[in-house]
Write a protein that holds these residues in place. Structure first.
Motif, short mmCIF file in Angstrom:
data_model
loop_
_atom_site.label_atom_id
_atom_site.label_comp_id
_atom_site.label_asym_id
_atom_site.label_seq_id
_atom_site.Cartn_x
_atom_site.Cartn_y
_atom_site.Cartn_z
N LEU A 56 7.53 -63.38 -23.89
CA LEU A 56 7.48 -64.02 -25.32
C LEU A 56 7.92 -65.51 -25.02
N ASP A 57 6.61 -66.19 -24.55
CA ASP A 57 6.66 -67.61 -24.22
C ASP A 57 6.59 -68.45 -25.51
N GLY A 58 7.02 -69.50 -25.24
CA GLY A 58 7.07 -70.52 -26.46
C GLY A 58 8.13 -71.02 -26.90
N GLY A 59 9.23 -70.29 -26.76
CA GLY A 59 10.49 -70.59 -27.46
C GLY A 59 10.78 -69.96 -28.85
N ALA A 60 11.95 -69.95 -29.21
CA ALA A 60 12.55 -69.21 -30.46
C ALA A 60 12.34 -70.13 -31.74
N LYS A 61 12.23 -71.45 -31.42
CA LYS A 61 12.09 -72.49 -32.73
C LYS A 61 13.54 -72.27 -33.29
N GLY A 62 14.68 -71.68 -32.93
CA GLY A 62 15.88 -71.83 -33.55
C GLY A 62 15.85 -70.79 -34.55
N LYS A 63 15.15 -69.75 -34.35
CA LYS A 63 15.14 -68.59 -35.32
C LYS A 63 16.22 -67.50 -34.91
N GLY B 126 20.07 -51.02 -36.42
CA GLY B 126 19.99 -50.05 -35.36
C GLY B 126 19.87 -50.20 -34.05
N ALA B 127 20.68 -49.77 -33.39
CA ALA B 127 20.85 -49.89 -31.73
C ALA B 127 20.64 -48.58 -31.02
N GLY B 128 19.37 -48.13 -31.56
CA GLY B 128 18.83 -46.95 -30.78
C GLY B 128 18.08 -47.59 -29.54
N HIS B 129 17.10 -46.86 -28.92
CA HIS B 129 16.23 -47.71 -28.25
C HIS B 129 15.37 -48.71 -28.77
N ALA B 130 14.85 -48.46 -29.86
CA ALA B 130 13.72 -49.61 -30.27
C ALA B 130 14.66 -50.84 -30.87
N GLY B 131 15.78 -50.92 -31.48
CA GLY B 131 16.59 -52.05 -31.62
C GLY B 131 17.32 -52.60 -30.45
N SER B 132 17.45 -51.69 -29.38
CA SER B 132 18.19 -52.26 -28.15
C SER B 132 17.14 -53.26 -27.41
N VAL B 133 15.94 -52.69 -27.18
CA VAL B 133 14.96 -53.21 -26.42
C VAL B 133 14.72 -54.53 -27.13
N ALA B 134 14.64 -54.30 -28.44
CA ALA B 134 14.18 -55.71 -29.40
C ALA B 134 15.26 -56.75 -29.00
N ALA B 135 16.65 -56.31 -29.04
CA ALA B 135 17.68 -57.38 -28.91
C ALA B 135 17.44 -58.00 -27.50
N TYR B 136 17.25 -57.03 -26.38
CA TYR B 136 17.52 -57.69 -25.32
C TYR B 136 16.28 -58.49 -24.82
N GLU B 137 14.99 -58.51 -25.49
CA GLU B 137 13.88 -59.17 -25.13
C GLU B 137 14.10 -60.45 -26.02
N LEU B 138 14.31 -60.28 -27.41
CA LEU B 138 14.39 -61.39 -28.02
C LEU B 138 15.41 -62.46 -27.72
N LYS C 252 16.59 -62.79 -24.52
CA LYS C 252 15.87 -63.78 -23.37
C LYS C 252 15.11 -64.64 -23.79
N ALA C 253 14.21 -64.48 -24.84
CA ALA C 253 13.22 -65.36 -25.50
C ALA C 253 14.04 -66.66 -26.31
N GLY C 254 15.22 -66.41 -26.55
CA GLY C 254 16.09 -67.78 -26.98
C GLY C 254 16.42 -67.40 -28.38
N TYR C 255 16.07 -66.16 -29.07
CA TYR C 255 16.46 -65.92 -30.30
C TYR C 255 17.91 -65.74 -30.47
N ALA D 15 19.70 -63.72 -41.75
CA ALA D 15 18.87 -63.94 -40.41
C ALA D 15 17.54 -64.44 -40.90
N ASP D 16 16.77 -65.16 -40.15
CA ASP D 16 15.51 -65.51 -40.76
C ASP D 16 14.48 -64.51 -40.72
N TYR D 17 14.64 -63.52 -39.89
CA TYR D 17 13.78 -62.13 -39.71
C TYR D 17 14.74 -60.97 -39.64
#
Length: 532
Positions: A49-56, A62-74, A76-79, A335-337
């Motif tokens: 996820l290159d390019g920064g989060a633009k402060g978003k 939900g903190a199942g696998h879908a929610g957890s992996v999204a939180a982890y990667e987002l 890391k990308a600065g969100y 949140a923004d999204y």
């Protein structure tokens, strides 16, 4: 086996159909994959996820696998990331029950797991196929130790209440005898030139040689009582040492008995792509994956949060929630999204502000009913008495199967079996009973396969997924028609809201599907942020 007096010509189509039956649904699966109808995991490695989060900011539900992996990667990308989770843990359906654990299902019935220390059952996912690359990659990156999961055990049982007087048969006996008889029939068709030009003369010799080896046929291409067949199905008297050590071949069942038993229905499962060797399980329970995610993103989670409303406007998303245990005054998070991973069975009952296409998609997907039972026994009699180490026995009784632990072999003391795994009507019938009665019925059914059940049983627990309040079912169930009408609409970004989870994938009911769906969703969300 005597040679038939007449053999009907066999076309290429008939030959392929017969081989397909023997090869099982795995062959069908691969054929469909070649036509682009199904596919293995599309995971190509860590997401970028290159390019920064633009402060978003992103609010994840939900903190199942879908929610957890999204939180982890987002993150890391600065969100800026926050998760609202109904339970007091991370993992969702990736759930392991151990001694002392409690849970309450719809209707108010509360069960407490009574297993001894070190023993457990996985009510949700219990195996990881070798080609579920995303899940395996995160296990590797997070240090989740894995061990083999045995899907097919040739010493386990196949059982029918209507065949062989209700006596369980060893998997290897049915497997060897079915293959042997089919190989003999095909060999006779081939040797009598009855294949209707399906194969050339040169290929006929190769085919006969292959059938002889595959089916353990003798020099006359017959499947009979001899050393070749006994090496497949087992010996009447196994090879021994010293005087009297000579083995005695066993006698195959007749073609008619094998076919009429219907037990051959179970032979193809290990050939399906999802169940082909090698499979894995986390050491100590499937929630090892959930605990790994919790170590990474647990500080982002607000637990015991029951979502009651999801609203959005042109600038933000606002989610209303209450304490899932005590209720109380409504609270809000913005949140923004928003990435919503709440199962559609629950989400369809929540006030969510999305367009009509996504709203219809959310309501279009029913969830499968399912029940799993964990049974603790006073000793590991399946190993001590019957030499079954891991794997699964199958039956036509409502419990469908018995799963043996794939770890702790030769452990002294107690052990836990998966005492049943039911879907559809059988699942509903079982959950109509009080939990203790469900366990009692599982012991009653299981005793038809293992007579030791009734004297060795210690305690048990039964999870009916359609009675679990935070999921209301096992997994989303799509049809070809509903996918065509609603799948893309379900997965699209709707204003500032996007959905993810196993239900938003073509790998339904698997942890891999949840991860692939989420990674795809956040990649598209990130591109949207970058372009605005």
């Amino acid at each position: 086996m005597t040679e038939p007096s007449s053999v009907l010509p066999m076309s290429r189509r008939d030959l392929l159909a017969m081989i397909g039956l023997v090869a099982g649904s795995g062959a069908s699966y691969r054929a469909m994959a070649s036509m682009g109808l199904v596919a293995e995991s599309t995971y190509k490695g860590p997401i970028k996820l290159d390019g920064g989060a633009k402060g978003k900011s992103v609010l994840i539900l939900g903190a199942g696998h879908a929610g957890s992996v999204a939180a982890y990667e987002l993150r890391k990308a600065g969100y800026k990331v926050q998760i609202l989770e109904y339970n007091e843990r991370v993992g969702g359906r990736c759930w392991t029950l151990r001694g002392g654990d409690k849970f309450t299902e719809l209707g108010g019935a509360t069960q407490t797991c009574g297993f001894d220390p070190g023993l457990y059952v996985n009510p949700g996912p219990w195996r990881i196929p070798f080609h579920h690359r995303a899940l395996l990659d995160y296990c590797k990156r997070f240090g989740v130790a894995l061990e083999p999961f045995v899907q097919v055990n040739y010493n386990a049982y196949l059982h029918s209440t209507e065949a062989f007087g209700g006596k369980p048969q060893r998997y290897r006996n049915i497997h060897a005898d079915f293959n042997g008889h089919v190989a003999e029939l095909l060999a006779k068709c081939t040797s009598q030139n009855k294949l209707d030009d399906a194969v050339s003369k040169e290929d006929t010799e190769i085919l006969l040689s292959a059938l002889k080896e595959w089916g353990a046929l003798d020099k006359n291409y017959s499947y009979a009582s001899n050393p070749q067949s006994s090496e497949r199905r087992g010996w009447e008297k196994p090879p021994g040492g010293g005087i009297g050590g000579a083995p005695i071949p066993s006698t195959p069942m007749s073609t008619s008995d094998v076919l009429k038993s219907g037990l051959w229905h179970h032979l193809s499962i290990g050939q399906q792509v999802e169940f082909q060797t090698t499979l894995f399980q986390p050491v100590g329970g499937m929630d090892g994956v959930a605990k790994a995610f919790q170590r990474e993103i647990g500080d982002l989670v607000r637990y015991r949060s029951k979502v009651t409303k999801i609203d959005q406007n042109d600038s933000k998303v606002t989610v209303t929630y209450v304490d899932s245990q005590t209720g109380g005054a409504p609270m809000q998070a913005t949140a923004d999204y928003c990435l919503c991973t709440i199962p559609l069975s629950v989400l369809s009952q929540i006030d969510i502000k999305v367009g009509p296409k996504m709203a219809r998609a959310i309501r279009a997907v029913p969830y499968e009913s399912a029940v799993k039972l964990g049974l603790q026994f006073k000793r590991r009699f399946w190993e001590e008495d019957e030499h079954i180490y891991g794997g699964t026995s199958y039956t036509d009784m409502p419990i469908r199967l018995i799963g043996y632990p794939n770890t702790g072999y030769h452990s002294s003391g107690k052990g836990v079996l998966l005492g049943g795994y039911m879907f559809g009507p059988n699942a509903y019938e079982f959950t109509a009973l009080p939990p203790a009665e469900r366990v009692r019925k599982a012991v009653e059914y299981g005793s038809k396969i293992h007579a030791q059940y009734k004297t060795e049983f210690d305690n048990g627990i039964a999870v009916g997924w359609h009675r679990v309040p935070w999921t209301l079912g096992c997994a989303g169930t799509w049809t070809e028609d509903t996918r065509a009408a609603h799948y893309d609409n379900l997965c699209q970004l709707d204003g500032r809201i996007m959905l993810a989870g196993e239900h938003a994938s073509y790998v339904n009911a698997w942890q891999e599907g949840a991860l692939l769906s989420s990674l795809n969703a956040i990649e598209r969300l990130h591109k949207h942020v970058q372009s605005h």
